[in-house]
Design a protein around this motif. Structure first.
Motif, PDB file in Angstrom:
ATOM      1  N   PRO A 233       0.836  -1.208   0.000  1.00  0.00           N
ATOM      2  CA  PRO A 233       0.000   0.000   0.000  1.00  0.00           C
ATOM      3  C   PRO A 233       0.868   1.255   0.000  1.00  0.00           C
ATOM      4  O   PRO A 233       1.987   1.263   0.537  1.00  0.00           O
ATOM      5  CB  PRO A 233      -0.792  -0.124   1.307  1.00  0.00           C
ATOM      6  CG  PRO A 233      -0.719  -1.556   1.689  1.00  0.00           C
ATOM      7  CD  PRO A 233       0.583  -2.074   1.170  1.00  0.00           C
ATOM      8  N   VAL A 234       0.346   2.315  -0.595  1.00  0.00           N
ATOM      9  CA  VAL A 234       1.092   3.572  -0.646  1.00  0.00           C
ATOM     10  C   VAL A 234       1.452   4.041   0.760  1.00  0.00           C
ATOM     11  O   VAL A 234       2.549   4.580   0.988  1.00  0.00           O
ATOM     12  CB  VAL A 234       0.286   4.652  -1.395  1.00  0.00           C
ATOM     13  CG1 VAL A 234       0.981   6.020  -1.293  1.00  0.00           C
ATOM     14  CG2 VAL A 234       0.102   4.269  -2.854  1.00  0.00           C
ATOM     15  N   ARG A 236       2.203   2.215   3.325  1.00  0.00           N
ATOM     16  CA  ARG A 236       3.360   1.450   3.788  1.00  0.00           C
ATOM     17  C   ARG A 236       4.634   1.908   3.076  1.00  0.00           C
ATOM     18  O   ARG A 236       5.700   2.020   3.690  1.00  0.00           O
ATOM     19  CB  ARG A 236       3.117  -0.043   3.539  1.00  0.00           C
ATOM     20  CG  ARG A 236       4.310  -0.933   3.811  1.00  0.00           C
ATOM     21  CD  ARG A 236       4.700  -1.012   5.277  1.00  0.00           C
ATOM     22  NE  ARG A 236       5.888  -1.834   5.441  1.00  0.00           N
ATOM     23  CZ  ARG A 236       5.871  -3.168   5.514  1.00  0.00           C
ATOM     24  NH1 ARG A 236       4.696  -3.822   5.428  1.00  0.00           N
ATOM     25  NH2 ARG A 236       6.981  -3.844   5.673  1.00  0.00           N
ATOM     26  N   VAL A 237       4.531   2.174   1.783  1.00  0.00           N
ATOM     27  CA  VAL A 237       5.687   2.683   1.034  1.00  0.00           C
ATOM     28  C   VAL A 237       6.174   3.984   1.662  1.00  0.00           C
ATOM     29  O   VAL A 237       7.382   4.185   1.848  1.00  0.00           O
ATOM     30  CB  VAL A 237       5.322   2.896  -0.443  1.00  0.00           C
ATOM     31  CG1 VAL A 237       6.451   3.619  -1.179  1.00  0.00           C
ATOM     32  CG2 VAL A 237       5.028   1.559  -1.122  1.00  0.00           C
ATOM     33  N   ALA A 238       5.238   4.858   1.989  1.00  0.00           N
ATOM     34  CA  ALA A 238       5.603   6.146   2.584  1.00  0.00           C
ATOM     35  C   ALA A 238       6.393   5.955   3.876  1.00  0.00           C
ATOM     36  O   ALA A 238       7.449   6.568   4.076  1.00  0.00           O
ATOM     37  CB  ALA A 238       4.346   6.969   2.840  1.00  0.00           C
ATOM     38  N   LEU A 239       5.886   5.108   4.746  1.00  0.00           N
ATOM     39  CA  LEU A 239       6.550   4.896   6.030  1.00  0.00           C
ATOM     40  C   LEU A 239       7.901   4.210   5.856  1.00  0.00           C
ATOM     41  O   LEU A 239       8.883   4.569   6.511  1.00  0.00           O
ATOM     42  CB  LEU A 239       5.644   4.072   6.956  1.00  0.00           C
ATOM     43  CG  LEU A 239       4.344   4.755   7.378  1.00  0.00           C
ATOM     44  CD1 LEU A 239       3.502   3.806   8.212  1.00  0.00           C
ATOM     45  CD2 LEU A 239       4.613   6.045   8.151  1.00  0.00           C
ATOM     46  N   PHE A 249       4.343  12.044   1.803  1.00  0.00           N
ATOM     47  CA  PHE A 249       4.985  11.307   0.719  1.00  0.00           C
ATOM     48  C   PHE A 249       4.353  11.660  -0.626  1.00  0.00           C
ATOM     49  O   PHE A 249       5.050  11.932  -1.606  1.00  0.00           O
ATOM     50  CB  PHE A 249       4.878   9.807   0.973  1.00  0.00           C
ATOM     51  CG  PHE A 249       5.295   8.947  -0.191  1.00  0.00           C
ATOM     52  CD1 PHE A 249       6.606   8.904  -0.624  1.00  0.00           C
ATOM     53  CD2 PHE A 249       4.354   8.160  -0.862  1.00  0.00           C
ATOM     54  CE1 PHE A 249       6.993   8.119  -1.699  1.00  0.00           C
ATOM     55  CE2 PHE A 249       4.728   7.366  -1.930  1.00  0.00           C
ATOM     56  CZ  PHE A 249       6.053   7.343  -2.343  1.00  0.00           C
ATOM     57  N   SER A 250       3.024  11.677  -0.691  1.00  0.00           N
ATOM     58  CA  SER A 250       2.338  11.961  -1.953  1.00  0.00           C
ATOM     59  C   SER A 250       2.673  13.352  -2.461  1.00  0.00           C
ATOM     60  O   SER A 250       2.908  13.548  -3.663  1.00  0.00           O
ATOM     61  CB  SER A 250       0.827  11.804  -1.775  1.00  0.00           C
ATOM     62  OG  SER A 250       0.483  10.456  -1.492  1.00  0.00           O
ATOM     63  N   ASP A 251       2.690  14.338  -1.554  1.00  0.00           N
ATOM     64  CA  ASP A 251       3.004  15.705  -1.966  1.00  0.00           C
ATOM     65  C   ASP A 251       4.433  15.802  -2.487  1.00  0.00           C
ATOM     66  O   ASP A 251       4.694  16.443  -3.522  1.00  0.00           O
ATOM     67  CB  ASP A 251       2.815  16.663  -0.798  1.00  0.00           C
ATOM     68  CG  ASP A 251       1.351  16.857  -0.415  1.00  0.00           C
ATOM     69  OD1 ASP A 251       0.470  16.478  -1.218  1.00  0.00           O
ATOM     70  OD2 ASP A 251       1.097  17.366   0.692  1.00  0.00           O
ATOM     71  N   PRO A 261       1.510   9.195  -6.597  1.00  0.00           N
ATOM     72  CA  PRO A 261       1.985   7.809  -6.442  1.00  0.00           C
ATOM     73  C   PRO A 261       1.003   6.766  -6.968  1.00  0.00           C
ATOM     74  O   PRO A 261       1.415   5.788  -7.595  1.00  0.00           O
ATOM     75  CB  PRO A 261       2.193   7.682  -4.929  1.00  0.00           C
ATOM     76  CG  PRO A 261       2.467   9.071  -4.461  1.00  0.00           C
ATOM     77  CD  PRO A 261       1.629   9.955  -5.339  1.00  0.00           C
ATOM     78  N   ARG A 262      -0.288   6.958  -6.725  1.00  0.00           N
ATOM     79  CA  ARG A 262      -1.272   5.953  -7.139  1.00  0.00           C
ATOM     80  C   ARG A 262      -1.340   5.801  -8.653  1.00  0.00           C
ATOM     81  O   ARG A 262      -1.745   4.750  -9.168  1.00  0.00           O
ATOM     82  CB  ARG A 262      -2.654   6.299  -6.583  1.00  0.00           C
ATOM     83  CG  ARG A 262      -3.275   7.542  -7.192  1.00  0.00           C
ATOM     84  CD  ARG A 262      -4.662   7.825  -6.628  1.00  0.00           C
ATOM     85  NE  ARG A 262      -5.287   8.962  -7.279  1.00  0.00           N
ATOM     86  CZ  ARG A 262      -5.057  10.229  -6.978  1.00  0.00           C
ATOM     87  NH1 ARG A 262      -4.201  10.508  -6.008  1.00  0.00           N
ATOM     88  NH2 ARG A 262      -5.673  11.194  -7.620  1.00  0.00           N
ATOM     89  N   ARG A 263      -0.939   6.852  -9.395  1.00  0.00           N
ATOM     90  CA  ARG A 263      -0.991   6.785 -10.849  1.00  0.00           C
ATOM     91  C   ARG A 263       0.079   5.856 -11.428  1.00  0.00           C
ATOM     92  O   ARG A 263      -0.019   5.448 -12.594  1.00  0.00           O
ATOM     93  CB  ARG A 263      -0.831   8.182 -11.448  1.00  0.00           C
ATOM     94  CG  ARG A 263      -1.942   9.166 -11.125  1.00  0.00           C
ATOM     95  CD  ARG A 263      -3.199   8.915 -11.941  1.00  0.00           C
ATOM     96  NE  ARG A 263      -2.946   8.869 -13.366  1.00  0.00           N
ATOM     97  CZ  ARG A 263      -2.776   9.934 -14.154  1.00  0.00           C
ATOM     98  NH1 ARG A 263      -2.806  11.160 -13.618  1.00  0.00           N
ATOM     99  NH2 ARG A 263      -2.584   9.795 -15.440  1.00  0.00           N
TER     100      ARG A 263
END
Length: 269
Positions: A233-234, A236-239, A249-251, A261-263
């Motif tokens: 999951p995004v 989890r990737v962020a952490l 993370f997304s910003d 990221p989801r794209r």
């Protein structure tokens, strides 16, 4: 862009990853510390290299990134099918075992491409996969077979060089990659390299880099790799990459790469 081998699906000195991407995106200034091969399966890959200029790899081609490559790269999916490739990373030791006895390249080595025809790179990838999948191979035979793809590259005119002097920013990146989730601070990194903070800042500045930018790029490029090669999951990737929240993370990801990221995994808006 990737950590040192081994990785999931890999062997000491070699890692193999399946890479997928649903949306066309351009990634500027990606850094590859080790030799990396992209075997394109579907879609295409466009690369801008300071040495080689613009190259485009199509399905069936292999693109060879020498160590210390800094490139701009665009992965292009098909209309109804994601971009996909197999990525293979080789350690410096294996590269040196095959290429160190040759005359060193006269100048900088850029990105290189071997086309699907007449070279048929997929056969070499299959050999590598079979080697990695066979736990019963004696270590000397395993090592020899892991060298065969590199010998094949050499005999087909690919130029690679062994381990050179590592640049300051690369040494700092390698340290950060040992624990991306850690709250790295400039003073402790300076101490690791036996420098004062002021000396450390000047050391990086001579090569045009800042610690904060190196830290951010290392984390975001690892995040990109995880989005392309896992189903984590995004959040989890962020952490895992050291960001306090998924939104942070997304910003940062959107600011760095121009895409959410989801794209990477979904072509929907």
């Amino acid at each position: 862009m990737l950590r040192d081998p081994p990785q999931a699906g890999g062997d000491p000195g070699v890692s193999v990853l399946r890479i997928t991407q649903a949306t066309t995106a351009t990634f500027a200034n990606l850094y590859f510390r080790l030799t990396f091969l992209f075997f394109v399966r579907t879609g295409s890959k466009r690369v801008l290299c300071p040495v080689s200029g613009e190259l485009v790899g199509q399905a069936g081609d292999v693109m060879i990134f020498p160590p210390a490559s800094l490139v701009t790269m665009e992965n292009r999916p098909l209309l109804h099918e994601s971009y996909s490739a197999d990525g293979v990373c080789f350690s410096d030791d294996l590269i040196e075992a095959v290429f160190s006895g040759r005359d060193p390249p006269a100048g900088p080595v850029g990105i290189q491409r071997l086309a699907a025809e007449p070279y048929r790179p997929g056969l070499v990838l299959d050999l590598l996969r079979h080697t990695l999948a066979d736990p019963g191979l004696p270590p000397p035979i395993r090592r020899h077979r892991l060298l065969e793809p590199l010998i094949w590259l050499r005999e087909n005119g690919v130029r690679l060089s062994g381990r050179g002097e590592e640049q300051p920013f690369s040494r700092v990146r390698r340290l950060i990659e040992t624990d991306l989730a850690r709250s790295w601070q400039r003073p402790e990194v300076a101490a690791h390299f036996a420098m004062s903070e002021a000396t450390f800042r000047r050391w990086l500045a001579r090569s045009g880099h800042r610690f904060s930018a190196i830290l951010s790029s290392t984390r975001l490029e690892r995040g990109l790799t995880l989005l392309q090669t896992t189903d984590l999951p995004v959040s989890r990737v962020a952490l895992d990459c050291g960001f306090k929240t998924p939104s942070h993370f997304s910003d940062a990801f959107r600011a760095r790469f121009g895409i959410a990221p989801r794209r990477i995994r979904s072509a929907g808006k």
